[in-house]
Design an enzyme around this catalytic site. Sequence first.
Site, PDB file in Angstrom:
ATOM      1  N   LYS A   1      -3.728   2.341   5.172  1.00  0.00           N
ATOM      2  CA  LYS A   1      -3.432   1.206   4.301  1.00  0.00           C
ATOM      3  C   LYS A   1      -3.818  -0.113   4.970  1.00  0.00           C
ATOM      4  CE  LYS A   1       0.654   0.468   2.222  1.00  0.00           C
ATOM      5  NZ  LYS A   1       2.027   0.705   1.658  1.00  0.00           N
TER       6      LYS A   1
ATOM      7  N   ASP B   1       4.568  -2.404  -2.047  1.00  0.00           N
ATOM      8  CA  ASP B   1       5.157  -1.125  -2.408  1.00  0.00           C
ATOM      9  C   ASP B   1       4.421  -0.648  -3.654  1.00  0.00           C
ATOM     10  OD1 ASP B   1       7.131   0.832  -1.616  1.00  0.00           O
ATOM     11  OD2 ASP B   1       8.098   0.460  -3.526  1.00  0.00           O
ATOM     12  N   SER B   2       4.195   0.638  -3.732  1.00  0.00           N
ATOM     13  CA  SER B   2       3.385   1.120  -4.842  1.00  0.00           C
ATOM     14  C   SER B   2       3.776   2.530  -5.232  1.00  0.00           C
ATOM     15  CB  SER B   2       1.902   1.070  -4.450  1.00  0.00           C
ATOM     16  OG  SER B   2       1.702   1.857  -3.301  1.00  0.00           O
TER      17      SER B   2
ATOM     18  N   HIS C   1      -5.067  -0.260  -7.997  1.00  0.00           N
ATOM     19  CA  HIS C   1      -3.885  -1.110  -8.104  1.00  0.00           C
ATOM     20  C   HIS C   1      -3.704  -1.935  -6.833  1.00  0.00           C
ATOM     21  CE1 HIS C   1      -2.956   2.644  -6.208  1.00  0.00           C
ATOM     22  NE2 HIS C   1      -1.694   2.368  -5.980  1.00  0.00           N
TER      23      HIS C   1
END
Lengths: 196, 196
Positions: free
Chosen positions: B12, B69-70, B179
Site C-alpha cells: 500500500k 481505510d477501505s 478507489h
Amino acid sequence: MEIVLATGNPGKVREIEEILKPYGLDLVSLAHLPQVDSPSETGKTFEENARIKADFYAHHFQKPALADDSGLEVEYLGGGPGIYSSRFAGPEATDEERNKKLLTLLKGVPFSQRRAAFICVAILVTPEGEELKTEGRLEGYIATRPAGDQGFGYDPVFFLPEYDKTTAGLGKQKNKISHRYRAFKAMGELLSRQGY
Amino acid sequence: MEIVLATGNPGKVREIEEILKPYGLDLVSLAHLPQVDSPSETGKTFEENARIKADFYAHHFQKPALADDSGLEVEYLGGGPGIYSSRFAGPEATDEERNKKLLTLLKGVPFSQRRAAFICVAILVTPEGEELKTEGRLEGYIATRPAGDQGFGYDPVFFLPEYDKTTAGLGKQKNKISHRYRAFKAMGELLSRQGY
C-alpha cells in the site's frame, strides 16, 4: 420540559412511551405536532441516522427531540444488513421476504457462525445543539427457520438460546430485554438525572 | 512539510507513493520512523477507522499523518462486508476463502442484484487537530466465479462490465481507476492547494 418523540411509527411511539413512563417525562409525538416532511436518513451508521432525525426535529420545533435508529447486524454477512435492515430485500419488500432472504443466505451455515445482534441507538438533541446518546444491544443467533407469531421485522428469525425462542415467540417479555428497551431505559435514566 | 504515511502495509505504501508522486509531497512511511504499536480500529465506518489511525500517528509523531481505510460493500448483503472486509471469513482466512464465501452467498443471485463498490476513505490529521478528508469509489458487480491473476483481496471477484474484466484482470490499468487511486489523487490535489 417538553420533548419531541421523533418517530412517525405509531407502534414505536407506544413502545417508547411505555419504556419511558417511569421517568415522568413530558413527551409529545409527531402526530400531535404540525406536520413536516421527515429528513433523509443519509447516515452511514445507526448513530448518524438517529442524530439526523433528532437534530432536524429539535431545530424545526425548537424543542429537545429524541430519535432512534435500529437494525440487525449479522456477523456472517460482515455486519449487514445493518442500516439497510428495512430495505434489505428491496424498498417494497415485506418482512417475510426479508427474513426469507436472510435464511437463504445463511442456509447450511452452522449455528456457531450465525451470531447476530439487534442494535438501537437513541439520541436526544436540544435546539442549542447539546446531545445525549445511549445504545442498546440484544445478542442472538439467526434461526434456521421462522418461529413465533408476535413481534415484527426480523423477530421470527432472531433466536435467543437462553429462552429457546425467537424474539417473535417471547411475547411481552421481549419488551423487557429488547435493544430498544435497553437504549430507551438508559436514556430515561440519563434524562431524569439531567432534570428533564 | 513532512507527512507521515500511516500504513504498515509495504504494498500500500508503494501504491500511495506512486499516486502522490505528481504532487511533490514530503512523505515518510512508518518503516522509516521509530516503531510504535498501531491503534485498534474500533470505528464503525471507513471514515472513523481512517481518522483513528491518522489521529494516532499525528499525535504520536507530532507531524501531519495521512491514513486510509477501505473495503468492499455488497448491496445484496446490506452493505457487508464493509469495515469487516479483511476478516469476513474469520481473522485467519485467506483472500481465496473470503472470495469463496462471497461467491457462495451470492450463488444464483442475478447479475442485476450483484452490485458492489470498493470504497476508500483517506484522512489527513495535523497535530493541531485539523483534518482533510477525501473518498474514492469504484462501482462494479460481484462476478459468478474468480477471474484474473493480478491484484489482491476481492479483485478476482470484482467485475467491471465496461472492461469486461475483474479488477484482478486489469493489470496496471487498475491503478488509474481504483478507489484508492481516486481517494489519494483527490487528497494530493487538496494537499498541494493547501501548500503542503
